[in-house]
Design a protein around this motif. Sequence first.
Motif, PDB file in Angstrom:
ATOM      1  N   LEU A  78      12.170 -45.640  21.931  1.00 17.68           N
ATOM      2  CA  LEU A  78      12.563 -46.510  23.026  1.00 17.68           C
ATOM      3  C   LEU A  78      12.610 -47.938  22.521  1.00 17.68           C
ATOM      4  O   LEU A  78      12.603 -48.148  21.328  1.00 17.68           O
ATOM      5  CB  LEU A  78      11.613 -46.325  24.211  1.00 17.68           C
ATOM      6  N   GLY A  79      12.632 -48.975  23.358  1.00 20.33           N
ATOM      7  CA  GLY A  79      13.011 -50.234  22.775  1.00 20.33           C
ATOM      8  C   GLY A  79      12.359 -51.549  23.090  1.00 20.33           C
ATOM      9  O   GLY A  79      12.088 -51.840  24.216  1.00 20.33           O
ATOM     10  N   LEU A  80      12.165 -52.345  22.081  1.00 19.37           N
ATOM     11  CA  LEU A  80      11.867 -53.773  22.099  1.00 19.37           C
ATOM     12  C   LEU A  80      12.976 -54.471  21.327  1.00 19.37           C
ATOM     13  O   LEU A  80      13.782 -53.828  20.704  1.00 19.37           O
ATOM     14  CB  LEU A  80      10.548 -54.079  21.374  1.00 19.37           C
ATOM     15  N   ASN A  81      12.940 -55.784  21.261  1.00 21.14           N
ATOM     16  CA  ASN A  81      13.891 -56.479  20.400  1.00 21.14           C
ATOM     17  C   ASN A  81      13.273 -57.734  19.845  1.00 21.14           C
ATOM     18  O   ASN A  81      13.104 -58.710  20.547  1.00 21.14           O
ATOM     19  CB  ASN A  81      15.171 -56.841  21.156  1.00 21.14           C
ATOM     20  N   PHE A  82      12.912 -57.707  18.544  1.00 24.32           N
ATOM     21  CA  PHE A  82      12.446 -58.907  17.874  1.00 24.32           C
ATOM     22  C   PHE A  82      13.633 -59.753  17.430  1.00 24.32           C
ATOM     23  O   PHE A  82      13.485 -60.887  17.079  1.00 24.32           O
ATOM     24  CB  PHE A  82      11.623 -58.546  16.632  1.00 24.32           C
ATOM     25  N   GLY A  83      14.815 -59.171  17.375  1.00 25.03           N
ATOM     26  CA  GLY A  83      15.968 -59.869  16.834  1.00 25.03           C
ATOM     27  C   GLY A  83      16.659 -60.716  17.871  1.00 25.03           C
ATOM     28  O   GLY A  83      16.319 -60.732  19.037  1.00 25.03           O
ATOM     29  N   GLY A  84      17.689 -61.415  17.431  1.00 21.84           N
ATOM     30  CA  GLY A  84      18.467 -62.237  18.335  1.00 21.84           C
ATOM     31  C   GLY A  84      19.944 -61.989  18.110  1.00 21.84           C
ATOM     32  O   GLY A  84      20.336 -61.104  17.394  1.00 21.84           O
ATOM     33  N   SER A  85      20.752 -62.770  18.765  1.00 26.55           N
ATOM     34  CA  SER A  85      22.181 -62.668  18.552  1.00 26.55           C
ATOM     35  C   SER A  85      22.523 -63.127  17.158  1.00 26.55           C
ATOM     36  O   SER A  85      21.772 -63.844  16.518  1.00 26.55           O
ATOM     37  CB  SER A  85      22.917 -63.520  19.589  1.00 26.55           C
TER      38      SER A  85
ATOM     39  N   GLU B 120       6.955 -43.034  23.288  1.00 29.50           N
ATOM     40  CA  GLU B 120       6.795 -44.277  22.526  1.00 29.50           C
ATOM     41  C   GLU B 120       7.886 -45.260  22.943  1.00 29.50           C
ATOM     42  O   GLU B 120       8.765 -44.932  23.722  1.00 29.50           O
ATOM     43  CB  GLU B 120       6.884 -44.030  21.014  1.00 29.50           C
ATOM     44  N   TRP B 121       7.826 -46.449  22.400  1.00 28.81           N
ATOM     45  CA  TRP B 121       8.797 -47.509  22.687  1.00 28.81           C
ATOM     46  C   TRP B 121       9.313 -48.060  21.348  1.00 28.81           C
ATOM     47  O   TRP B 121       8.534 -48.202  20.413  1.00 28.81           O
ATOM     48  CB  TRP B 121       8.127 -48.646  23.452  1.00 28.81           C
ATOM     49  N   PHE B 122      10.612 -48.382  21.240  1.00 29.98           N
ATOM     50  CA  PHE B 122      11.077 -48.966  19.994  1.00 29.98           C
ATOM     51  C   PHE B 122      11.774 -50.292  20.222  1.00 29.98           C
ATOM     52  O   PHE B 122      12.009 -50.717  21.335  1.00 29.98           O
ATOM     53  CB  PHE B 122      11.946 -47.981  19.199  1.00 29.98           C
ATOM     54  N   THR B 123      12.108 -50.985  19.141  1.00 31.03           N
ATOM     55  CA  THR B 123      12.622 -52.342  19.239  1.00 31.03           C
ATOM     56  C   THR B 123      13.686 -52.620  18.194  1.00 31.03           C
ATOM     57  O   THR B 123      13.953 -51.787  17.332  1.00 31.03           O
ATOM     58  CB  THR B 123      11.478 -53.351  19.047  1.00 31.03           C
TER      59      THR B 123
ATOM     60  N   SER C  19      15.900 -58.590  13.531  1.00 32.50           N
ATOM     61  CA  SER C  19      17.027 -59.183  12.824  1.00 32.50           C
ATOM     62  C   SER C  19      16.581 -59.576  11.425  1.00 32.50           C
ATOM     63  O   SER C  19      15.565 -60.250  11.259  1.00 32.50           O
ATOM     64  CB  SER C  19      17.558 -60.415  13.561  1.00 32.50           C
ATOM     65  N   ILE C  20      17.318 -59.129  10.429  1.00 36.27           N
ATOM     66  CA  ILE C  20      16.990 -59.401   9.031  1.00 36.27           C
ATOM     67  C   ILE C  20      18.203 -60.008   8.339  1.00 36.27           C
ATOM     68  O   ILE C  20      19.342 -59.567   8.533  1.00 36.27           O
ATOM     69  CB  ILE C  20      16.579 -58.122   8.281  1.00 36.27           C
ATOM     70  N   GLY C  21      17.953 -61.017   7.501  1.00 33.82           N
ATOM     71  CA  GLY C  21      19.010 -61.573   6.670  1.00 33.82           C
ATOM     72  C   GLY C  21      19.682 -62.784   7.260  1.00 33.82           C
ATOM     73  O   GLY C  21      19.378 -63.234   8.367  1.00 33.82           O
ATOM     74  N   THR C  22      20.633 -63.335   6.490  1.00 37.34           N
ATOM     75  CA  THR C  22      21.427 -64.486   6.901  1.00 37.34           C
ATOM     76  C   THR C  22      22.895 -64.195   6.601  1.00 37.34           C
ATOM     77  O   THR C  22      23.264 -64.071   5.447  1.00 37.34           O
ATOM     78  CB  THR C  22      21.005 -65.765   6.145  1.00 37.34           C
ATOM     79  N   PRO C  23      23.734 -64.040   7.636  1.00 38.00           N
ATOM     80  CA  PRO C  23      23.407 -64.041   9.060  1.00 38.00           C
ATOM     81  C   PRO C  23      22.606 -62.802   9.443  1.00 38.00           C
ATOM     82  O   PRO C  23      22.595 -61.815   8.701  1.00 38.00           O
ATOM     83  CB  PRO C  23      24.787 -64.040   9.728  1.00 38.00           C
ATOM     84  N   PRO C  24      21.915 -62.825  10.608  1.00 37.24           N
ATOM     85  CA  PRO C  24      21.020 -61.735  10.965  1.00 37.24           C
ATOM     86  C   PRO C  24      21.742 -60.404  11.175  1.00 37.24           C
ATOM     87  O   PRO C  24      22.819 -60.349  11.768  1.00 37.24           O
ATOM     88  CB  PRO C  24      20.386 -62.217  12.278  1.00 37.24           C
ATOM     89  N   GLN C  25      21.120 -59.343  10.668  1.00 36.26           N
ATOM     90  CA  GLN C  25      21.573 -57.978  10.910  1.00 36.26           C
ATOM     91  C   GLN C  25      20.535 -57.298  11.794  1.00 36.26           C
ATOM     92  O   GLN C  25      19.365 -57.261  11.464  1.00 36.26           O
ATOM     93  CB  GLN C  25      21.740 -57.221   9.601  1.00 36.26           C
ATOM     94  N   SER C  26      20.977 -56.763  12.922  1.00 37.07           N
ATOM     95  CA  SER C  26      20.057 -56.173  13.894  1.00 37.07           C
ATOM     96  C   SER C  26      19.841 -54.688  13.605  1.00 37.07           C
ATOM     97  O   SER C  26      20.798 -53.934  13.425  1.00 37.07           O
ATOM     98  CB  SER C  26      20.614 -56.349  15.310  1.00 37.07           C
ATOM     99  N   LEU C  27      18.562 -54.263  13.547  1.00 37.48           N
ATOM    100  CA  LEU C  27      18.220 -52.878  13.220  1.00 37.48           C
ATOM    101  C   LEU C  27      17.181 -52.350  14.197  1.00 37.48           C
ATOM    102  O   LEU C  27      16.226 -53.046  14.537  1.00 37.48           O
ATOM    103  CB  LEU C  27      17.653 -52.784  11.805  1.00 37.48           C
ATOM    104  N   PRO C  28      17.327 -51.089  14.648  1.00 36.57           N
ATOM    105  CA  PRO C  28      16.314 -50.496  15.530  1.00 36.57           C
ATOM    106  C   PRO C  28      15.141 -49.966  14.714  1.00 36.57           C
ATOM    107  O   PRO C  28      15.318 -49.170  13.793  1.00 36.57           O
ATOM    108  CB  PRO C  28      17.079 -49.360  16.208  1.00 36.57           C
TER     109      PRO C  28
END
Length: 521
Positions: free
Chosen positions: A121-128, A171-174, A177-186
């Motif tokens: 399931l989900g959280l989000n540490f990343g951004g746009s 459970e919950w997932f999220t 964002s990693i890298g420049t520019p950010p890449q969003s991963l679950p």
Amino acid sequence: MLTRVIVFIISLACLVHAQISLPIIPDPSFQLLSGEIIVAQQLNSWGIKIGPISLNLGLDLGVLGLKLKKKRDDENRRSRIRSFTGTETELLANQLEQENGKIENESKKRLLGLDLGLLNLGLNFGGSKTSSSGQSKSKALIILNLDTDLSKLFSWGDADNVAKGERGDTEWFTYISIGTPPQSLPILPDTGSSDLFIFGPDCSSCNLNTHNYFKPNQSTTYKNISDNWNFYYADGSGALGYTSSDILSFGSENNKMVSTEMKFAISTEIGGINKDDFKQSQRSGVLGLGLDSMSTIKQGSTLFSNLVKSNQLTENILSIRLQKGKQYQGNFYEEGQGQYTLGGIEENYVVNGRNGLTWTDVQSQYYWGITMDDILVGSNSVLNQDTTTPRRAIIDTGTTLIITSNSASSLIHGNIMGSWQDAQSSIWYIPCTTSYPSTGNIFFSISGRKFGVPISDLAWKKSGQYNGMCISGVQGGMDGFTVLGDMFIKNHYVVLSYGSEQDGNKIQVGLGDRTDIPTIL
């Protein structure tokens, strides 16, 4: 597979207070997994021996080799890896043959359960996806808001209802964002481990056609450390890869950003009996949030630790609020939501606000481990009758249920009429109709204060084998400490703290009653 649409809103105030909101939407990928299989996999992730479980799915977990233990030497690991099938298995075996030393303190480290198929399931540490310009060094209160329910925007159909019934409060997932520019991963956030692991572009066994994965060549800040990396799981599976470093960022559309550079592992191969779970799940890795000492990456540290060390948080704390789903007698009708907050406390969700938290010192080098005074069912003390169970507990978002010793588990279920333990699988069951006040609620006494779990919550998921019975939210087999997983966490407000200079950077856990949960009597 149904497509998930994720909507998030990011706002940064003058102190770069970022808020990221998104829904938790039911994951249809595990509609065929029974609760028995989920529990068997989870117990085995802790090295707890469990017998064969034969289901209508034609799957015998005993035959699949789930009796393997965590503690094993190099030769045992080699022999188990050789028993795998496929090209990735040969790669694993060849690499293992080149190893000379044992993994330091292996028996003390939590093995990441990436093969369990539990955390989806989900959280989000990343951004746009924004540029890295305008990075700010201001301290941040980073809020990962899961309260926005956008499920009505989608027409999920009957499959969603089936998935809810199977997945509820697992459970919950999220997203990160990693890298420049950010890449969003679950990924799944796990306070019971301390490494960040993600799929890489060269992982032939990661089912990249149906998964997000990190693309190093698309990040201008990526560094390849090239240290060999491997994990060995409790069921005998394994993964290989290499370590790297890049920016984890929390960005906004106004070009302000909170970020930290940290090490993580990129997978090139996954092998073992449960690797097919990745074909159905959406996750692409695990985000460990335990203590740095548990990291298996050389000089590795967690995201939480990195933000504390770089002085980017308004407070050195991580707050956790998991909102339970709507369920009745083992059937789930609506998935839960929640919020992780880095750097602050949602005082409106804590009875008596910040002052309502009870603090206790962390005693473990690896886990968010604390002293537990007692376990009670109603007013009946369990540990007064059980002198063998250690009075220690850990806070673990990566474990769905509560896992304690065999003796404590037997005494707990001795207070629940109609409960019984399957002789073959060792899984505990209770009647789905179990409720208060006919049966007392369960409590965990910590720092002189009782923190409850409704007895109706313990009727967690309907059994796929026994009519009228539900899999219990408490299971046995854990000798070293009691694991307070999401069954406990979703009933309380939990704060993990690295402390401040004023208190000597004391590492502590804070627990409080929730304003959105009825009083547990």
